[in-house]
Every structure is written in structure tokens, then in C-alpha cells.
Design an enzyme around this catalytic site. Structure first.
Site, PDB file in Angstrom:
ATOM      1  N   ARG A   2      34.900   0.620  91.717  1.00  0.00           N
ATOM      2  CA  ARG A   2      34.351   0.733  90.384  1.00  0.00           C
ATOM      3  C   ARG A   2      33.056   0.063  90.292  1.00  0.00           C
ATOM      4  O   ARG A   2      32.540   0.182  89.129  1.00  0.00           O
ATOM      5  CB  ARG A   2      35.768  -0.491  89.989  1.00  0.00           C
ATOM      6  CG  ARG A   2      36.927   0.014  89.972  1.00  0.00           C
ATOM      7  CD  ARG A   2      38.030  -1.397  88.921  1.00  0.00           C
ATOM      8  NE  ARG A   2      38.080  -1.739  90.537  1.00  0.00           N
ATOM      9  CZ  ARG A   2      39.005  -2.094  91.642  1.00  0.00           C
ATOM     10  NH1 ARG A   2      39.316  -1.001  90.678  1.00  0.00           N
ATOM     11  NH2 ARG A   2      38.859  -2.159  91.499  1.00  0.00           N
ATOM     12  N   GLU A  61      42.317  -8.363 105.938  1.00  0.00           N
ATOM     13  CA  GLU A  61      43.629  -9.187 106.696  1.00  0.00           C
ATOM     14  C   GLU A  61      44.008  -7.831 107.525  1.00  0.00           C
ATOM     15  O   GLU A  61      43.947  -8.940 108.508  1.00  0.00           O
ATOM     16  CB  GLU A  61      44.036  -9.530 105.164  1.00  0.00           C
ATOM     17  CG  GLU A  61      44.694 -10.289 105.476  1.00  0.00           C
ATOM     18  CD  GLU A  61      45.936 -11.136 104.479  1.00  0.00           C
ATOM     19  OE1 GLU A  61      45.798 -10.173 103.083  1.00  0.00           O
ATOM     20  OE2 GLU A  61      46.885 -11.503 104.788  1.00  0.00           O
TER      21      GLU A  61
HETATM   22  P1  AMP Z   1      36.603  -8.319  98.762  1.00  0.00           P
HETATM   23  O1  AMP Z   1      35.741  -7.647 100.336  1.00  0.00           O
HETATM   24  O2  AMP Z   1      38.063  -9.658  99.030  1.00  0.00           O
HETATM   25  O3  AMP Z   1      35.528  -9.030  97.599  1.00  0.00           O
HETATM   26  O4  AMP Z   1      36.658  -7.528  97.453  1.00  0.00           O
HETATM   27  C1  AMP Z   1      36.008  -6.686  96.647  1.00  0.00           C
HETATM   28  C2  AMP Z   1      36.490  -5.141  96.011  1.00  0.00           C
HETATM   29  O5  AMP Z   1      38.002  -5.153  95.374  1.00  0.00           O
HETATM   30  C3  AMP Z   1      36.261  -5.452  95.032  1.00  0.00           C
HETATM   31  O6  AMP Z   1      35.274  -3.865  94.740  1.00  0.00           O
HETATM   32  C4  AMP Z   1      37.252  -5.093  93.765  1.00  0.00           C
HETATM   33  O7  AMP Z   1      36.706  -3.958  93.217  1.00  0.00           O
HETATM   34  C5  AMP Z   1      38.233  -4.951  94.223  1.00  0.00           C
HETATM   35  N1  AMP Z   1      39.460  -6.373  94.606  1.00  0.00           N
HETATM   36  C6  AMP Z   1      39.208  -7.154  95.106  1.00  0.00           C
HETATM   37  N2  AMP Z   1      40.072  -7.791  94.298  1.00  0.00           N
HETATM   38  C7  AMP Z   1      40.496  -7.627  92.750  1.00  0.00           C
HETATM   39  C8  AMP Z   1      41.605  -7.992  92.198  1.00  0.00           C
HETATM   40  N3  AMP Z   1      41.759  -8.939  92.449  1.00  0.00           N
HETATM   41  N4  AMP Z   1      41.194  -7.384  91.136  1.00  0.00           N
HETATM   42  C9  AMP Z   1      40.396  -5.757  90.611  1.00  0.00           C
HETATM   43  N5  AMP Z   1      39.841  -5.606  92.056  1.00  0.00           N
HETATM   44  C10 AMP Z   1      39.664  -6.425  92.985  1.00  0.00           C
END
Ligand code: AMP
Length: 170
Positions: free
Chosen positions: A58, A95
Site C-alpha cells: 500500500r 509478533e
Molecule cells: P507496523 O509494522 O506494525 O507498523 O505495520 C505497518 C504495516 O502494516 C503497514 O504497511 C500497513 O499497511 C499494515 N497495517 C498494519 N495494521 C493495519 C491496519 N489496522 N489496517 C491496515 N493496514 C495495517
């Protein structure tokens, strides 16, 4: 403009307990999408970026549009074994298990000023790993721009060393 109107909460997707932020209605509204890209472009100029980096999938919906409008280079950050030439990699903990992201070797120049763009800041693991990839290449992260910050997951705590901003907060 109330951008939250164009983001839909999808409970239990892609797995139980996750409230997925569906941003496709925002892409499907020209004024909302333009508002977002314009704000990201303003930030790119503000931080003096020389190149935009965005992770699949995305991040690719926003990064190249910002690159085009700001007249900056774009570098895709990809999952393993997608890029055809030699790569540099970053591995980070999820996780359960680990994830790897790659860019082509030589895409980043030392002293490049990098703006990282993604749709959602959740735990910050992805963004932090990309920052490490950038600094390993002797380039500098001058900013990170997200459409959405899920502040209750405290991703900002992981990114304290890097300037970052989000257009929408939950
Ligand atoms: P993080 O590494 O945990 O910050 O996760 C970030 C990535 O996961 C991003 O590239 C988002 O596209 C996706 N992501 C994580 N949580 C969500 C959510 N609740 N809704 C949509 N995309 C998410």
C-alpha cells in the site's frame, strides 16, 4: 476536508482481532486523494527530501504519486525475491516470526535525504526496519509520512530518532 469519511473499519480482517483500515474509498475520491498527495508533497519539500522510499503493497499507492508531483526519485521497498538484481536487506521481528524487506543495491546514494511513505503506522516495526536499511546505506531519513497513525499501538515510540508525521490519527 474530513478524510476519515473515506476510511472504513473492517473488523477481524485479515485475522481475528485486527480492525483493518480500508483506504480504497479515499483512493476512489479524486478530491480526497489529491488532498492527501498534496499534503505529502508539502512535507517532502519541508524536510528537503531528495528521494522517496515506499514499501509494498500500500505504500506504492502513495509514494510514486508524491514522487511525480514533487519531482523526486522513487525507490520501491519490496518483499523477498521480488527484485531481480542484487539487493540489500533488512530483517525485523513480527509478533510471530520475522519479515524481510529489500531494495536494489546502489539505488540509494550516500547522503541521500530520504522520505519514507506508507499508508498506516501501526507498531512501527516496518518503518523502523526501513530506517535501518537507509542508514546502513549511509543515507539519511529526513522524514516519514503516513496517511494513518494508529496511535494506540504506540508506533511513534519506535521512531523517536526520526521525524515523522501522519495526516489522520485514531
Ligand atoms: P507496523 O509494522 O506494525 O507498523 O505495520 C505497518 C504495516 O502494516 C503497514 O504497511 C500497513 O499497511 C499494515 N497495517 C498494519 N495494521 C493495519 C491496519 N489496522 N489496517 C491496515 N493496514 C495495517
Amino acid at each position: 476536508m474530513n478524510l476519515k469519511k473515506y476510511i472504513i473499519d473492517i473488523p477481524d480482517f485479515p485475522q481475528q482481532g485486527i480492525i483493518f483500515k480500508d483506504i480504497t474509498p479515499l483512493l476512489n475520491n479524486a478530491a480526497a486523494f489529491k488532498t492527501v498527495i498534496d499534503e505529502m508533497v508539502t512535507y517532502a519539500h519541508e524536510v528537503g527530501a531528495t528521494v522517496i522510499l515506499a514499501p509494498e503493497a500500500r505504500g506504492f499507492l502513495f509514494g510514486p504519486a508524491v514522487s511525480y508531483a514533487a519531482n523526486l526519485r522513487f525507490i520501491p521497498v519490496r518483499k523477498p525475491d521480488k527484485l531481480p538484481r542484487a539487493t540489500v536487506k533488512t530483517e525485523y521481528a513480527l509478533e510471530y516470526g520475522t519479515n524481510t524487506l529489500e531494495i536494489h543495491t546502489g539505488d540509494l546514494q550516500p547522503n541521500d535525504k530520504v522520505l519514507i511513505i506508507d499508508d498506516v503506522l501501526a507498531t512501527g516495526g516496518t518503518a523502523k526496519a526501513i530506517c535501518e536499511l537507509v542508514t546502513d546505506q549511509q543515507a539519511q531519513v529526513v522524514g516519514m509520512m503516513f496517511l494513518i497513525n494508529l496511535t494506540f499501538l504506540k508506533g511513534s515510540n519506535q521512531l523517536k530518532d526520526y521525524p515523522h508525521r501522519a495526516i489522520i490519527e485514531y
